[in-house]
Enzyme design. Structure first.
Site, PDB file in Angstrom:
ATOM      1  N   GLY A  97       0.957  -1.107  -0.019  1.00 25.06           N
ATOM      2  CA  GLY A  97      -0.057   0.018   0.022  1.00 25.06           C
ATOM      3  C   GLY A  97       0.641   1.393   0.091  1.00 25.06           C
ATOM      4  O   GLY A  97       0.268   2.395  -0.380  1.00 25.06           O
ATOM      5  N   ASP A 113       0.970   3.218   4.278  1.00 22.69           N
ATOM      6  CA  ASP A 113      -0.319   3.995   3.761  1.00 22.69           C
ATOM      7  C   ASP A 113      -1.138   4.595   4.700  1.00 22.69           C
ATOM      8  O   ASP A 113      -1.488   5.716   4.800  1.00 22.69           O
ATOM      9  CB  ASP A 113      -1.012   3.235   2.613  1.00 22.69           C
ATOM     10  CG  ASP A 113      -1.313   1.607   3.307  1.00 22.69           C
ATOM     11  OD1 ASP A 113      -1.027   1.334   4.506  1.00 22.69           O
ATOM     12  OD2 ASP A 113      -1.674   0.904   2.316  1.00 22.69           O
ATOM     13  N   ASP A 159      -4.354   2.437  11.096  1.00 29.39           N
ATOM     14  CA  ASP A 159      -5.609   2.160  11.561  1.00 29.39           C
ATOM     15  C   ASP A 159      -5.826   1.534  12.765  1.00 29.39           C
ATOM     16  O   ASP A 159      -5.933   2.184  13.801  1.00 29.39           O
ATOM     17  CB  ASP A 159      -6.235   1.009  10.308  1.00 29.39           C
ATOM     18  CG  ASP A 159      -7.885   0.605  10.531  1.00 29.39           C
ATOM     19  OD1 ASP A 159      -8.281   1.596  11.141  1.00 29.39           O
ATOM     20  OD2 ASP A 159      -8.148  -0.472  10.164  1.00 29.39           O
ATOM     21  N   LYS A 189      -6.388   6.939  10.810  1.00 31.63           N
ATOM     22  CA  LYS A 189      -7.835   6.878  11.029  1.00 31.63           C
ATOM     23  C   LYS A 189      -7.884   6.901  12.683  1.00 31.63           C
ATOM     24  O   LYS A 189      -7.732   5.914  13.304  1.00 31.63           O
ATOM     25  CB  LYS A 189      -8.248   5.409  10.635  1.00 31.63           C
ATOM     26  CG  LYS A 189      -8.805   5.540   9.380  1.00 31.63           C
ATOM     27  CD  LYS A 189      -9.636   3.875   9.104  1.00 31.63           C
ATOM     28  CE  LYS A 189      -9.662   3.807   7.689  1.00 31.63           C
ATOM     29  NZ  LYS A 189     -10.307   2.244   7.509  1.00 31.63           N
ATOM     30  N   VAL A 239     -11.053   3.246   2.467  1.00 29.43           N
ATOM     31  CA  VAL A 239     -10.561   4.024   1.465  1.00 29.43           C
ATOM     32  C   VAL A 239      -9.835   3.391   0.653  1.00 29.43           C
ATOM     33  O   VAL A 239      -9.307   2.343   0.901  1.00 29.43           O
ATOM     34  CB  VAL A 239      -9.753   5.355   2.007  1.00 29.43           C
ATOM     35  CG1 VAL A 239     -10.619   6.325   2.851  1.00 29.43           C
ATOM     36  CG2 VAL A 239      -8.681   4.718   2.899  1.00 29.43           C
ATOM     37  N   ASP A 276      -5.922  -0.532  -1.930  1.00 28.14           N
ATOM     38  CA  ASP A 276      -6.726  -1.289  -2.623  1.00 28.14           C
ATOM     39  C   ASP A 276      -7.992  -1.767  -1.988  1.00 28.14           C
ATOM     40  O   ASP A 276      -7.965  -1.845  -0.647  1.00 28.14           O
ATOM     41  CB  ASP A 276      -6.086  -2.384  -3.212  1.00 28.14           C
ATOM     42  CG  ASP A 276      -5.810  -3.636  -2.080  1.00 28.14           C
ATOM     43  OD1 ASP A 276      -5.314  -3.269  -1.177  1.00 28.14           O
ATOM     44  OD2 ASP A 276      -5.962  -4.911  -2.464  1.00 28.14           O
ATOM     45  N   ARG A 285      -5.769   0.612  -6.565  1.00 24.81           N
ATOM     46  CA  ARG A 285      -4.570   1.175  -6.030  1.00 24.81           C
ATOM     47  C   ARG A 285      -3.893   2.480  -7.096  1.00 24.81           C
ATOM     48  O   ARG A 285      -3.231   3.202  -6.656  1.00 24.81           O
ATOM     49  CB  ARG A 285      -3.328   0.050  -6.239  1.00 24.81           C
ATOM     50  CG  ARG A 285      -3.599  -0.831  -5.000  1.00 24.81           C
ATOM     51  CD  ARG A 285      -2.145  -1.651  -4.924  1.00 24.81           C
ATOM     52  NE  ARG A 285      -2.281  -3.067  -4.421  1.00 24.81           N
ATOM     53  CZ  ARG A 285      -2.407  -3.088  -2.863  1.00 24.81           C
ATOM     54  NH1 ARG A 285      -2.418  -2.396  -2.135  1.00 24.81           N
ATOM     55  NH2 ARG A 285      -2.721  -4.455  -2.491  1.00 24.81           N
TER      56      ARG A 285
HETATM   57  P1  5GP Z   1      -3.521  -1.676  11.090  1.00 23.54           P
HETATM   58  O1  5GP Z   1      -2.559  -2.494  11.177  1.00 23.54           O
HETATM   59  O2  5GP Z   1      -3.071  -0.374  11.438  1.00 23.54           O
HETATM   60  O3  5GP Z   1      -4.826  -1.713  11.488  1.00 23.54           O
HETATM   61  O4  5GP Z   1      -3.860  -1.543   9.365  1.00 23.54           O
HETATM   62  C1  5GP Z   1      -2.678  -1.178   8.697  1.00 23.54           C
HETATM   63  C2  5GP Z   1      -3.181  -1.815   7.137  1.00 23.54           C
HETATM   64  O5  5GP Z   1      -4.386  -2.018   6.949  1.00 23.54           O
HETATM   65  C3  5GP Z   1      -2.702  -0.716   6.178  1.00 23.54           C
HETATM   66  O6  5GP Z   1      -1.322  -0.667   5.534  1.00 23.54           O
HETATM   67  C4  5GP Z   1      -3.635  -1.037   4.961  1.00 23.54           C
HETATM   68  O7  5GP Z   1      -3.056  -2.189   4.232  1.00 23.54           O
HETATM   69  C5  5GP Z   1      -4.940  -1.575   5.742  1.00 23.54           C
HETATM   70  N1  5GP Z   1      -6.039  -1.017   5.696  1.00 23.54           N
HETATM   71  C6  5GP Z   1      -6.480  -0.264   7.072  1.00 23.54           C
HETATM   72  N2  5GP Z   1      -7.438   0.644   6.611  1.00 23.54           N
HETATM   73  C7  5GP Z   1      -7.564   0.605   5.280  1.00 23.54           C
HETATM   74  C8  5GP Z   1      -8.531   1.400   4.443  1.00 23.54           C
HETATM   75  O8  5GP Z   1      -9.371   1.900   4.651  1.00 23.54           O
HETATM   76  N3  5GP Z   1      -8.439   0.737   3.102  1.00 23.54           N
HETATM   77  C9  5GP Z   1      -7.574   0.117   2.622  1.00 23.54           C
HETATM   78  N4  5GP Z   1      -7.362  -0.340   1.149  1.00 23.54           N
HETATM   79  N5  5GP Z   1      -6.611  -0.483   3.565  1.00 23.54           N
HETATM   80  C10 5GP Z   1      -6.690  -0.475   4.710  1.00 23.54           C
HETATM   81 MG    MG Z   2      -0.612  -2.237   4.565  1.00 19.22          MG
END
Ligand code: 5GP
Ligand code: MG
Length: 177
Positions: free
Chosen positions: A38, A95, A98, A126, A148, A154, A160
């Site tokens: 991403g 990217d 979250d 987020k 998003v 993606d 992407r």
């Molecule tokens: P985390 O480990 O912080 O929960 O998530 C990070 C990864 O989750 C990001 O690098 C991405 O790959 C995916 N991700 C989290 N939220 C989104 C979103 O709204 N859209 C997309 N396409 N990927 C997300």
């Molecule tokens: Mg990722």
């Protein structure tokens, strides 16, 4: 699908973040580590804004969303790092922050390789979703809790390549329970 950030807005936010990163590292050598897949579009744009002595490396983290929008098991692969990061300042580029679990699990693995420092920069944060106690050191934008796509992100391997950032409408997301 609704546009959340236009190409121009993305550019402005990334330039602002690049300025903060340059100010922080003050011309010191830096190893930028992109978290695939991403972050690749951000990585390409960001490195061209950083006039620091730079090395670029990649690691892979696949959390979930292979088949949808929900979290699943996290798989991290740091074997792609080709150069030693021992004694280097490292900046991880992702990217989106979250739940935070990706960076939370990745940072200790990078730490084991003996860098001088490890920081993180993300395009999107987020806010309010975090399940960990850390925060990204640099974030270009904070966004609401929507799924998003675009600018590297993606949905089921699509979108992407959109030059802007869009939020999917609920009816565009298939039930992936
Ligand atoms: P985390 O480990 O912080 O929960 O998530 C990070 C990864 O989750 C990001 O690098 C991405 O790959 C995916 N991700 C989290 N939220 C989104 C979103 O709204 N859209 C997309 N396409 N990927 C997300
Ligand atoms: Mg990722």
């Amino acid at each position: 699908m609704k546009t959340l950030l236009t190409e121009e807005q993305l550019g402005e936010g990334i330039r602002r973040m690049a300025g903060e990163i340059k100010k922080h590292y003050q011309g010191r050598p830096l190893t930028i580590v992109g978290v695939m897949i991403g972050s690749i579009v951000l990585l390409a744009d960001l490195i061209r804004l950083l006039d620091l002595p730079l090395r670029v490396e990649l690691v892979q983290a696949r959390s979930y969303r292979a088949g949808g929008t929900r979290p699943g098991p996290l798989a991290i692969n740091v074997d792609l790092l080709s150069e030693s990061i021992q004694g280097r300042d490292v900046l991880l580029i992702d990217d989106i922050f979250d739940t935070g679990r990706t960076l939370w699990e990745l940072i200790p693995q990078i730490d084991e390789l003996g860098p001088t420092s490890v920081r993180s920069a993300v395009l999107l944060w987020k806010e309010g979703r975090s399940e960990v106690t850390m925060k990204p050191d640099f974030a270009a934008f904070t966004i609401p809790n929507e799924f998003v796509v675009g600018y590297g992100l993606d949905y089921r391997d699509q979108y992407r390549n959109l030059p802007y950032l869009a939020a999917l409408e609920p009816h565009e997301i298939e039930d992936d329970a």
